[in-house]
Design a protein around this motif. Sequence first.
Motif, PDB file in Angstrom:
ATOM      1  N   MET A 134       0.837  -1.191   0.000  1.00 33.26           N
ATOM      2  CA  MET A 134       0.000   0.000   0.000  1.00 33.26           C
ATOM      3  C   MET A 134       0.877   1.248   0.000  1.00 33.26           C
ATOM      4  SD  MET A 134      -2.806   1.232   2.773  1.00 33.26           S
ATOM      5  CE  MET A 134      -3.644   2.775   2.517  1.00 33.26           C
ATOM      6  N   ILE A 135       0.448   2.227  -0.720  1.00 37.67           N
ATOM      7  CA  ILE A 135       1.140   3.514  -0.757  1.00 37.67           C
ATOM      8  C   ILE A 135       0.445   4.438   0.230  1.00 37.67           C
ATOM      9  CG2 ILE A 135       1.682   5.518  -2.180  1.00 37.67           C
ATOM     10  CD1 ILE A 135       1.767   3.608  -4.590  1.00 37.67           C
ATOM     11  N   ILE A 136       1.238   5.097   1.065  1.00 40.40           N
ATOM     12  CA  ILE A 136       0.704   6.069   2.015  1.00 40.40           C
ATOM     13  C   ILE A 136       1.206   7.432   1.574  1.00 40.40           C
ATOM     14  CG2 ILE A 136       0.633   6.803   4.419  1.00 40.40           C
ATOM     15  CD1 ILE A 136       1.236   3.882   5.185  1.00 40.40           C
ATOM     16  N   LYS A 137       0.257   8.314   1.208  1.00 43.03           N
ATOM     17  CA  LYS A 137       0.631   9.622   0.701  1.00 43.03           C
ATOM     18  C   LYS A 137       0.236  10.772   1.612  1.00 43.03           C
ATOM     19  CE  LYS A 137      -1.612   8.686  -2.981  1.00 43.03           C
ATOM     20  NZ  LYS A 137      -2.360   8.573  -4.195  1.00 43.03           N
TER      21      LYS A 137
ATOM     22  N   VAL B   3       1.207   4.252  16.393  1.00 43.11           N
ATOM     23  CA  VAL B   3       0.906   4.789  15.062  1.00 43.11           C
ATOM     24  C   VAL B   3       2.079   4.532  14.113  1.00 43.11           C
ATOM     25  CG1 VAL B   3       0.137   6.815  13.775  1.00 43.11           C
ATOM     26  CG2 VAL B   3      -0.425   6.615  16.210  1.00 43.11           C
ATOM     27  N   ARG B   4       3.272   4.922  14.550  1.00 38.16           N
ATOM     28  CA  ARG B   4       4.467   4.812  13.702  1.00 38.16           C
ATOM     29  C   ARG B   4       4.716   3.376  13.230  1.00 38.16           C
ATOM     30  NH1 ARG B   4       8.386   5.285  17.471  1.00 38.16           N
ATOM     31  NH2 ARG B   4       8.210   3.037  17.543  1.00 38.16           N
ATOM     32  N   SER B   5       4.616   2.422  14.147  1.00 39.41           N
ATOM     33  CA  SER B   5       4.920   1.031  13.787  1.00 39.41           C
ATOM     34  C   SER B   5       3.947   0.491  12.749  1.00 39.41           C
ATOM     35  CB  SER B   5       4.904   0.151  15.038  1.00 39.41           C
ATOM     36  OG  SER B   5       5.956   0.524  15.893  1.00 39.41           O
ATOM     37  N   LYS B   6       2.691   0.872  12.855  1.00 43.44           N
ATOM     38  CA  LYS B   6       1.701   0.429  11.857  1.00 43.44           C
ATOM     39  C   LYS B   6       2.095   0.939  10.469  1.00 43.44           C
ATOM     40  CE  LYS B   6      -2.173  -1.041  10.039  1.00 43.44           C
ATOM     41  NZ  LYS B   6      -2.445  -2.463   9.864  1.00 43.44           N
ATOM     42  N   ILE B   7       2.445   2.215  10.415  1.00 43.94           N
ATOM     43  CA  ILE B   7       2.819   2.814   9.123  1.00 43.94           C
ATOM     44  C   ILE B   7       4.053   2.110   8.563  1.00 43.94           C
ATOM     45  CG2 ILE B   7       3.658   4.927   8.019  1.00 43.94           C
ATOM     46  CD1 ILE B   7       1.923   6.448  10.175  1.00 43.94           C
TER      47      ILE B   7
ATOM     48  N   PHE C 161       5.073  -5.910   5.683  1.00 42.47           N
ATOM     49  CA  PHE C 161       4.974  -6.978   6.680  1.00 42.47           C
ATOM     50  C   PHE C 161       3.536  -7.481   6.763  1.00 42.47           C
ATOM     51  CE2 PHE C 161       8.618  -5.087   9.499  1.00 42.47           C
ATOM     52  CZ  PHE C 161       9.520  -5.351   8.482  1.00 42.47           C
ATOM     53  N   SER C 162       3.372  -8.786   6.785  1.00 34.88           N
ATOM     54  CA  SER C 162       2.025  -9.351   6.936  1.00 34.88           C
ATOM     55  C   SER C 162       1.654  -9.476   8.413  1.00 34.88           C
ATOM     56  CB  SER C 162       1.927 -10.708   6.245  1.00 34.88           C
ATOM     57  OG  SER C 162       2.933 -11.572   6.720  1.00 34.88           O
TER      58      SER C 162
ATOM     59  N   THR D 116      14.541  -3.712  12.784  1.00 33.96           N
ATOM     60  CA  THR D 116      13.230  -4.270  12.438  1.00 33.96           C
ATOM     61  C   THR D 116      12.771  -3.776  11.074  1.00 33.96           C
ATOM     62  OG1 THR D 116      12.626  -4.349  14.776  1.00 33.96           O
ATOM     63  CG2 THR D 116      10.815  -4.444  13.185  1.00 33.96           C
ATOM     64  N   TRP D 117      12.902  -2.482  10.853  1.00 32.92           N
ATOM     65  CA  TRP D 117      12.464  -1.855   9.601  1.00 32.92           C
ATOM     66  C   TRP D 117      13.717  -1.386   8.862  1.00 32.92           C
ATOM     67  CZ3 TRP D 117      10.107  -0.324  14.344  1.00 32.92           C
ATOM     68  CH2 TRP D 117       8.824  -0.839  14.537  1.00 32.92           C
ATOM     69  N   HIS D 118      14.212  -2.216   7.950  1.00 27.82           N
ATOM     70  CA  HIS D 118      15.527  -1.984   7.332  1.00 27.82           C
ATOM     71  C   HIS D 118      15.611  -0.726   6.464  1.00 27.82           C
ATOM     72  CE1 HIS D 118      13.332  -4.357   4.323  1.00 27.82           C
ATOM     73  NE2 HIS D 118      14.074  -3.720   3.438  1.00 27.82           N
ATOM     74  N   GLN D 119      14.467  -0.163   6.071  1.00 26.67           N
ATOM     75  CA  GLN D 119      14.496   1.044   5.241  1.00 26.67           C
ATOM     76  C   GLN D 119      14.584   2.338   6.054  1.00 26.67           C
ATOM     77  OE1 GLN D 119      11.548   1.028   2.001  1.00 26.67           O
ATOM     78  NE2 GLN D 119      11.216  -1.130   2.473  1.00 26.67           N
TER      79      GLN D 119
END
Length: 192
Positions: free
Chosen positions: A1-4, A41-45, A52-53, A180-183
């Motif tokens: 999903m793209i979050i804009k 909030v941040r982790s969900k985004i 991640f599934s 956890t979030w490599h990006q």
Amino acid sequence: MIIKNERDIIQLVQEDTWMMDILQTAKTLQLPDWWVCAGFVRSKIWDVLHGFSDRTPLPDVDVVYFDPNCCDEVVEKELEKKLFSINPHVPWSVKNEARMHLINNMPPFTSSVDAIANFPETVTSLGLTLGENNQLILTAPHGIQDVIDMTVRPTPYYLQSKDHEEIYEGRVMKKNWSKTWHQVKVIHIQEA
């Protein structure tokens, strides 16, 4: 999903039954100026942006409120017990932001949103609450671009206060979000 934009974040949360249940549970406390914020909030985004599934486990779910008339930490612990009695599977953490400025030696906050604006990182300065008719409301005092870009940077207060550089840098090191979030990219205060 793209979050804009903020609408995309709100839709993302509205479609997440677990998150909406947490917000509904927090609302039952009927606290003044309450928000569920930060990593919730941040982790969900970031989970969504990383594809991640499974949800990344949270060390806590931060519920903040603002009540200058009752700043006793014991009250916060009682509120946590109430939340645990409703949903014992959530790592609840309740804090009255009317007293939290004392923890990091900051000027007093004027509201929960003011406190959220003065969290150490812009990507953590996010909160959700339920308004009238359970309308989902997002606060993002520093905008959402950093969280969407997965760029951790200090909020203006931490950037301007040399006394708080150690707190920001310590959190970045301890949290190690990029594991956890490599990006995720971290901007250190010296680079900002």
